[in-house]
Structure formats: structure tokens, C-alpha cells
Design a protein around this motif. Sequence first.
Motif, short mmCIF file in Angstrom:
data_model
loop_
_atom_site.label_atom_id
_atom_site.label_comp_id
_atom_site.label_asym_id
_atom_site.label_seq_id
_atom_site.Cartn_x
_atom_site.Cartn_y
_atom_site.Cartn_z
N ASP A 11 73.78 52.87 41.47
CA ASP A 11 74.01 53.81 40.54
C ASP A 11 74.56 55.23 41.42
O ASP A 11 74.67 55.25 42.67
CB ASP A 11 72.67 54.54 39.80
N ASP A 13 75.09 59.07 39.90
CA ASP A 13 74.77 60.22 39.69
C ASP A 13 73.04 60.23 40.03
O ASP A 13 72.50 59.15 39.29
CB ASP A 13 75.07 60.68 38.05
N THR A 15 71.70 59.21 42.12
CA THR A 15 71.23 58.17 43.03
C THR A 15 71.80 58.28 44.74
O THR A 15 71.13 58.63 45.25
CB THR A 15 71.41 56.83 42.59
N SER A 166 78.32 53.31 36.89
CA SER A 166 78.14 54.73 36.48
C SER A 166 78.47 54.90 34.84
O SER A 166 79.32 54.27 34.46
CB SER A 166 78.81 55.80 37.14
N GLU A 167 77.62 55.68 34.36
CA GLU A 167 78.03 56.20 32.72
C GLU A 167 78.49 57.66 32.75
O GLU A 167 78.73 58.04 31.86
CB GLU A 167 76.68 56.21 32.12
N LYS A 196 75.33 51.71 30.31
CA LYS A 196 74.30 50.47 31.11
C LYS A 196 73.54 49.88 30.03
O LYS A 196 72.60 50.28 29.64
CB LYS A 196 73.43 51.17 32.09
N VAL A 224 70.12 45.83 42.68
CA VAL A 224 70.46 46.99 41.95
C VAL A 224 69.64 48.27 42.43
O VAL A 224 68.38 48.18 42.29
CB VAL A 224 70.45 46.85 40.22
N GLY A 226 68.69 52.13 41.52
CA GLY A 226 69.21 53.28 40.45
C GLY A 226 67.79 54.49 40.68
O GLY A 226 66.79 53.99 41.07
N SER A 228 66.69 55.70 37.46
CA SER A 228 66.21 55.71 36.21
C SER A 228 65.44 54.51 35.65
O SER A 228 66.15 53.58 35.87
CB SER A 228 67.14 56.17 35.27
N ARG A 231 67.39 53.50 32.33
CA ARG A 231 68.88 53.55 32.41
C ARG A 231 69.60 52.42 33.34
O ARG A 231 70.54 51.80 33.42
CB ARG A 231 69.60 54.61 32.61
N ASP A 232 68.60 52.24 34.34
CA ASP A 232 68.96 51.44 35.71
C ASP A 232 68.03 50.19 35.73
O ASP A 232 68.50 49.00 35.64
CB ASP A 232 68.91 52.10 37.04
N THR A 243 65.64 44.77 41.97
CA THR A 243 65.77 46.32 41.63
C THR A 243 65.10 47.24 42.59
O THR A 243 63.88 46.96 42.73
CB THR A 243 65.39 46.61 40.07
#
Length: 279
Positions: A11, A13, A15, A166-167, A196, A224, A226, A228, A231-232, A243
Motif C-alpha cells: 500500500d 498512502d 504505509t 493504491s486507491e 481495493k 501484502v 498495509g 488498514s 482496506r488492505d 498479510t
Amino acid sequence: MPVSPHALVLDADNTLWDTNATFRQARSAMIQVLQGAPGEKARPDGEKRLETTDVLYRLSQHLPSSGGEGPDLEQLARAAAFYMSGLRGGPEAGIQTSRLRWASEQVRAGRQPPGCDRSRARKAAEAFRSALSAPPPLLDGAASLLRGVRAWRTARPDRRTSVLFSEGAPDRLEVAFDAHGIGGGQYFDDIVLREKTPDTFRDVCHAIGNAVDLPEPQAAEVVVIGDSLQRDIRPANATGCTTLYCPGDLWGRETPEAASEQPDYTLSTLNEALRVLDL
């Protein structure tokens, strides 16, 4: 025991870089313009800090989105002026949900706040926009992680790949990319700018499977990282990824509400990812 993935998905923002700090500066710039309005009552320093760091964010949740990442900035400025006017409930410390709702309703109804004409609202919006154009600083450990990712990819380019997912708004992300040398492929083989969801994570994992040289592409191990859980971590878990959760200032340290949000690893800083991934 270290994880040995074929792919890393990071991710961006909050992160890798501190987008939240840049937004705080933008909110502070808007508040400073609005607090110069004639007739504005003095606020204790504590309330000024509270308003600067939180009120504008919460007001944005009560206003319609103009597209992109939030409400129209002039509407946000007018709502903030209504909130700070003290016309409902007085200038007491603390953020009241009813006061936030009332301020946003005034804006929706087309009313103008006292001491904040359209010219001042435009200036406040411009101050916000100007401050937001500053590049966000890298978070602790991000530079080390990026160097580690680059070395990790370079060692086995046929079997390892990395993706930035990213979003965020493309124009704002471009500022961060330029500031931190993200473009040009030295850290990431692909940059994905999409919402995401489990489906988009599956698309990313499918592309990764085709990018790495494996007998069975669907067997690619994907990690992954992130900040959140919702969101992640949750959509990545739904896709079978490993994760790594690294909480930041924006959401704080969240507690999983279900097994679907439980990360495989929780990090204090991104430096810990280097150990978990043996980078």
C-alpha cells in the motif's frame, strides 16, 4: 520464521509515506485563513489544535463528495466557518456530532457563514490545495524497505515481482512518486490504482502469477503490506495472501472485528517487514 514470497504488494498512502501528515498541514492552512475572519472569537490553544487536526476531516464525512477524494473544498471551508462560529452550542471544547451535522446542513442549504464570504472561502480552499501539493514524507523504515525490495527483486527478477497498490488520487500520488523516485521501475514492476476489493486483489494476484516464472502460476506466494485492516488486510486475506499489518496515524492500531481482518503479522514499523521477509 521468515516468509519467502514470489511477490510483494505494498500500500502507498500512510504505509510508505505519511499522507495523513500532509492532509493535517492542509487542514491547518485552511483553518488559519478562516480564523482570520472578522468577528471570529478567540479559541483556547487546545481547541485550535483540535479543530485543526480533526474537525475538517469529520466535516468532510458529512458533505457530499465532489469526486476524487472528498468534498468541494469551498464547501468544506464554509462548513468549517459555520462550525467555528459558535452559533450552535457555543465554542466549547470537544467535537460535537450534532454541531458537525448542523454546520454541513447549513452549507447544503446554500447559506453563507458569518465572517466568511465567498472570497474567503476560496482563499481557504486555495490554502488547503496548495499545502496538499507538498510531497508527503516517508514513514519510518520506508526507505529501508524500498531498498530491500529493490535488492530482493534484482537478485531473482524471473521469480520475484513487486506491486504498489493504491486507491489514492493519481495527481496527488504523482507528487509522492516524483519526490521518492517511485517511477521508473526501480522499486515496483507495476503500479495499480484501483479500489481495493477481493476482486481487484484477485486480478492483481492473477497478473503476478503470469509475471513470475513458475510451473503453476496460481501457486505464486503473495505478501501484502498495509496500514488498514478493512482496506488492505481483509481483501488480501480473502485472496489467500499473506498479510502484514503496519498501523499508522490515520486509522490508529485497529482491532480485527472478524477472522477475515486478522493479519498474519503485525508490525510496529516497516523495518520489521525486513526481518519477516528476510530482505
